[in-house]
Design an enzyme around this catalytic site. Sequence first.
Site, PDB file in Angstrom:
ATOM      1  NE  ARG A   1      -2.301  -0.857   3.681  1.00  0.00           N
ATOM      2  CZ  ARG A   1      -2.953  -0.528   4.796  1.00  0.00           C
ATOM      3  NH1 ARG A   1      -4.232  -0.233   4.750  1.00  0.00           N
ATOM      4  NH2 ARG A   1      -2.312  -0.502   5.951  1.00  0.00           N
TER       5      ARG A   1
ATOM      6  CB  ALA B   1      -9.295  -5.759  11.855  1.00  0.00           C
ATOM      7  CD  GLU B   2      -7.451  -0.538   7.537  1.00  0.00           C
ATOM      8  OE1 GLU B   2      -8.652  -0.523   7.160  1.00  0.00           O
ATOM      9  OE2 GLU B   2      -6.507  -0.302   6.782  1.00  0.00           O
ATOM     10  N   GLY B   3      -9.167  -1.339  13.483  1.00  0.00           N
ATOM     11  CA  GLY B   3     -10.129  -1.007  14.521  1.00  0.00           C
ATOM     12  C   GLY B   3     -11.357  -1.886  14.576  1.00  0.00           C
TER      13      GLY B   3
END
Length: 346
Positions: free
Chosen positions: A90, A309-311
């Site tokens: 990314r 999982a980005e929160g």
Amino acid sequence: MATLSSLESGLPFGDFRALIERLPPLDERAAARVRDGFGYIEKPENSLGRIEEIAAWLAASTGRPPAVLRPVVAIVAGNHGIARHDVSPRPVEATQRFVELAAAGGAAVNQVCAAHGLGLKLYDLALDLPTADFTVGAALDERGCAATMAFGTEAITDGVDLIALGSIGVGGSTSAAAISAALFGGSGADWVGAGSGADAAMISRKAATVDHALAQHSGHLEDPLEVLRRLGGREFAAIAGTIIAARTQVAVVLEGFAATAAAAVLHRANPAALDHCLLAHVAANEPGHRQLAEKIGLTPLYDLEMGEAEGTGAALAAGTVKAAALIHSGMLAANTVEIAQMEQSR
């Protein structure tokens, strides 16, 4: 959305070291009362599994009967100078794009927060100013790291009683692997993983980047806070500050390799530093994350085969903690006669 706008701090590392060394113990009497209460409630033995222990942990962490009235999911976002070594599929811009998506309500974590009645806070940690490349020098200077830790303490405000911590930062898993290797030994290959989709060549670059960093900072990694500033990032420092500030009043849920690495720094400084922390899950695509969780004694609540999982995992776990508190209070209310008789017989 909160932003880190200043790198000035009145708290040098020495003050944080003192805080970490003198962390007060949890309220084990509060936990014992919860366990006793569950023991007198009519239900099949072991029917609730870890739910009972979560309720007891919540009471011990806050010093109050289990209740979650002001839960918050906090996601901290930081950018890393090591991203220039092509350690992630990314681009660095992905960090800012996620923050904007979550601010607009379109990320997965927003939906979980809505489902469980959780607040959501986003922290932009100077995304336009990446940390230094730690293969060349320290990621942060002491003042900047201490300032970001102090910024993290500010998340414990406004009556928050449960905080679930997640992070995002391109290059963050490489930084987490470097911290893990510095704290517990091994080479980069022992700790790196595919992360957000790295192929074999990229994983090899991640391992080489970690090894280069370990060599670069050799002789300076005995002090856990030095490990944090040299090999971490702003999101790591902020999470460490939040964990310290939460002690004895706020229960903490952790998600992700970065948050766990930040927690591991505190654990290395004081093995009791994470008693008020619960791990939501380990990233399925980061074998080093599971290994690190084992090293610091945190057992994941879930195994949903989620990645970083980005929160989202943090929010799911916070919902479970909230449910555990309601299970305890609701079942006690329904068994008031039995509990009263128990108290009278003491």
